[in-house]
Design a protein around this motif. Structure first.
Motif, mmCIF file in Angstrom:
data_model
loop_
_atom_site.group_PDB
_atom_site.id
_atom_site.type_symbol
_atom_site.label_atom_id
_atom_site.label_comp_id
_atom_site.label_asym_id
_atom_site.label_seq_id
_atom_site.Cartn_x
_atom_site.Cartn_y
_atom_site.Cartn_z
ATOM 1 N N VAL A 1 0.859 -1.189 0.000
ATOM 2 C CA VAL A 1 0.000 0.000 0.000
ATOM 3 C C VAL A 1 0.893 1.236 0.000
ATOM 4 N N TYR A 2 0.269 2.404 -0.128
ATOM 5 C CA TYR A 2 1.035 3.655 -0.165
ATOM 6 C C TYR A 2 1.415 4.113 1.238
ATOM 7 N N GLU A 3 0.502 3.966 2.192
ATOM 8 C CA GLU A 3 0.778 4.378 3.572
ATOM 9 C C GLU A 3 0.279 3.294 4.509
ATOM 10 N N GLY A 4 1.214 2.572 5.091
ATOM 11 C CA GLY A 4 0.877 1.386 5.851
ATOM 12 C C GLY A 4 0.015 1.623 7.064
ATOM 13 N N SER A 5 0.055 2.827 7.633
ATOM 14 C CA SER A 5 -0.750 3.113 8.820
ATOM 15 C C SER A 5 -2.194 3.450 8.482
ATOM 16 N N ASN A 6 -2.499 3.606 7.206
ATOM 17 C CA ASN A 6 -3.834 4.018 6.761
ATOM 18 C C ASN A 6 -4.730 2.787 6.585
ATOM 19 N N VAL A 7 -5.677 2.622 7.486
ATOM 20 C CA VAL A 7 -6.547 1.451 7.444
ATOM 21 C C VAL A 7 -7.354 1.393 6.160
ATOM 22 N N GLN A 8 -7.775 2.546 5.652
ATOM 23 C CA GLN A 8 -8.594 2.564 4.438
ATOM 24 C C GLN A 8 -7.834 1.993 3.240
ATOM 25 N N GLU A 9 -6.544 2.234 3.183
ATOM 26 C CA GLU A 9 -5.762 1.681 2.073
ATOM 27 C C GLU A 9 -5.692 0.161 2.158
ATOM 28 N N TRP A 10 -5.605 -0.370 3.360
ATOM 29 C CA TRP A 10 -5.585 -1.819 3.513
ATOM 30 C C TRP A 10 -6.939 -2.424 3.178
ATOM 31 N N LEU A 11 -8.005 -1.723 3.501
ATOM 32 C CA LEU A 11 -9.332 -2.212 3.127
ATOM 33 C C LEU A 11 -9.492 -2.241 1.617
ATOM 34 N N GLN A 12 -8.897 -1.256 0.932
ATOM 35 C CA GLN A 12 -8.919 -1.267 -0.528
ATOM 36 C C GLN A 12 -8.100 -2.433 -1.072
ATOM 37 N N PHE A 13 -6.957 -2.691 -0.451
ATOM 38 C CA PHE A 13 -6.156 -3.863 -0.826
ATOM 39 C C PHE A 13 -6.972 -5.139 -0.644
ATOM 40 N N ASP A 14 -7.705 -5.223 0.456
ATOM 41 C CA ASP A 14 -8.540 -6.401 0.704
ATOM 42 C C ASP A 14 -9.560 -6.582 -0.415
ATOM 43 N N ARG A 15 -10.179 -5.503 -0.829
ATOM 44 C CA ARG A 15 -11.196 -5.591 -1.887
ATOM 45 C C ARG A 15 -10.570 -6.023 -3.209
ATOM 46 N N GLU A 16 -9.431 -5.425 -3.538
ATOM 47 C CA GLU A 16 -8.823 -5.697 -4.840
ATOM 48 C C GLU A 16 -8.220 -7.093 -4.922
ATOM 49 N N THR A 17 -7.822 -7.665 -3.809
ATOM 50 C CA THR A 17 -7.168 -8.984 -3.831
ATOM 51 C C THR A 17 -8.080 -10.097 -3.309
ATOM 52 N N LYS A 18 -9.359 -9.824 -3.206
ATOM 53 C CA LYS A 18 -10.299 -10.841 -2.739
ATOM 54 C C LYS A 18 -10.217 -12.107 -3.581
ATOM 55 N N VAL A 19 -9.973 -11.948 -4.875
ATOM 56 C CA VAL A 19 -9.883 -13.096 -5.767
ATOM 57 C C VAL A 19 -8.742 -14.025 -5.350
ATOM 58 N N TRP A 20 -7.660 -13.476 -4.801
ATOM 59 C CA TRP A 20 -6.561 -14.324 -4.322
ATOM 60 C C TRP A 20 -7.000 -15.156 -3.123
ATOM 61 N N ARG A 21 -7.727 -14.529 -2.207
ATOM 62 C CA ARG A 21 -8.190 -15.261 -1.024
ATOM 63 C C ARG A 21 -9.250 -16.287 -1.406
ATOM 64 N N ASP A 22 -10.083 -15.928 -2.371
ATOM 65 C CA ASP A 22 -11.087 -16.891 -2.831
ATOM 66 C C ASP A 22 -10.425 -18.147 -3.379
ATOM 67 N N GLN A 23 -9.260 -17.966 -4.027
ATOM 68 C CA GLN A 23 -8.527 -19.109 -4.576
ATOM 69 C C GLN A 23 -7.552 -19.711 -3.569
ATOM 70 N N LYS A 24 -7.515 -19.110 -2.367
ATOM 71 C CA LYS A 24 -6.622 -19.598 -1.302
ATOM 72 C C LYS A 24 -5.151 -19.601 -1.745
ATOM 73 N N LEU A 25 -4.771 -18.543 -2.457
ATOM 74 C CA LEU A 25 -3.380 -18.415 -2.884
ATOM 75 C C LEU A 25 -2.488 -18.094 -1.684
ATOM 76 N N LYS A 26 -1.342 -18.730 -1.628
ATOM 77 C CA LYS A 26 -0.351 -18.412 -0.609
ATOM 78 C C LYS A 26 0.357 -17.122 -1.032
ATOM 79 N N VAL A 27 0.482 -16.168 -0.117
ATOM 80 C CA VAL A 27 1.117 -14.883 -0.422
ATOM 81 C C VAL A 27 2.269 -14.657 0.548
ATOM 82 N N PHE A 28 3.462 -14.439 -0.001
ATOM 83 C CA PHE A 28 4.656 -14.183 0.793
ATOM 84 C C PHE A 28 5.233 -12.826 0.373
ATOM 85 N N PRO A 29 5.100 -11.803 1.220
ATOM 86 C CA PRO A 29 5.598 -10.483 0.873
ATOM 87 C C PRO A 29 6.930 -10.157 1.560
#
Length: 266
Positions: A36-64
């Protein structure tokens, strides 16, 4: 991650890349930092959650790997947002994962990674003790040991920092003694680059949607296309051979392979 923020990120390209990666159905996804652009911003993480929902639906392993924007706005608050979204890393800032004949070593270049630091000692110990049946070691971090970008580039850029350059020297020293091949994947620079240094393959993969940096290309570079390069990288491992591809976003319905390479364990 604001979908209306066109100054810092191209949301159309970002979402298209997420969805294309999902269609690939990879065994796992690695992220080279700056989720995300600013890690302390909860709204940005919620947007990340929305945009990457397809990864969780497929149960993809994510290593950052942790990037500087992931801890922006206050490290404690930022990491409180970061770690719960990546449960597989168990709240570790640097960690190792074994996947078949591949060992992933993920670093945190926002923390101390100078020679003698706990993190660098950890990397040194892990590279010394790579099991005999590992064919490839993938090192994932945010700040690149090598890049043609500079802090003074028109339109923005980042040059390689001394600690990561020293990490590169350490990695190359190990490579000279290892049977397994080392692949280093970094981000931070908003484009794509690839270099071979003393048998170690280095990739700068920072094309996930952030405002692109205009890298100066040389005629002998592995990748020479000018301009923005929104992209993701795909890796296939078949026994002691690894094939890498950079897949460039052209538009929402058009992705093209623009760079390929192969590595083989000794």
């Amino acid at each position: 991650m604001d979908p209306n923020d066109t100054r810092h990120s191209n949301a159309t390209a970002r979402v298209a890349l997420v969805n294309r990666i999902a269609k690939e159905k990879p065994f796992f996804v690695g992220i080279s930092g700056d989720v995300v652009y600013e890690g302390s911003n909860v709204q940005e993480w919620l947007q990340f959650d929305r945009e990457t929902k397809v990864w969780r639906d497929q149960k993809l392993k994510v290593f950052p790997a942790i990037g500087n924007h992931d801890v922006r706005g206050g490290e404690a608050a930022a990491l409180a947002n970061y770690f719960p979204r990546f449960p597989l890393i168990d709240s570790k800032r640097w960690y190792s994962v074994r996947i078949g004949n591949v060992e992933l070593l993920s670093l945190d270049s926002t923390a101390n990674d100078k020679p003698g630091s706990p993190q660098t000692k950890w990397l040194d110990e892990n590279l010394t003790a790579v099991p005999d049946d590992i064919d490839f070691v993938v090192i994932l971090l945010h700040h690149p040991p090598y890049t043609e970008s500079t802090d003074r580039m028109l339109g923005g850029g980042h040059q390689a920092r001394v600690p990561e350059q020293e990490l590169g020297e350490l990695i190359e020293q190990h490579q000279a003694l290892m049977r397994a091949k080392i692949l280093v994947i970094a981000g931070h620079v908003h484009n794509y680059e690839r270099y071979d240094r003393d048998g170690v393959m280095y990739i700068v993969s920072g094309g996930g949607g952030a405002t692109p940096y205009m890298i100066k290309r040389n005629s002998d570079d592995f990748y020479t296309e000018p301009g923005p390069t929104y992209h993701f990288c795909r890796f296939r491992v078949e026994g002691p051979r690894l094939k890498g591809e950079m897949i460039k976003y052209i538009d929402q319905n058009n992705f093209q392979v623009k760079d390929t390479f192969e590595l083989s364990a000794r």
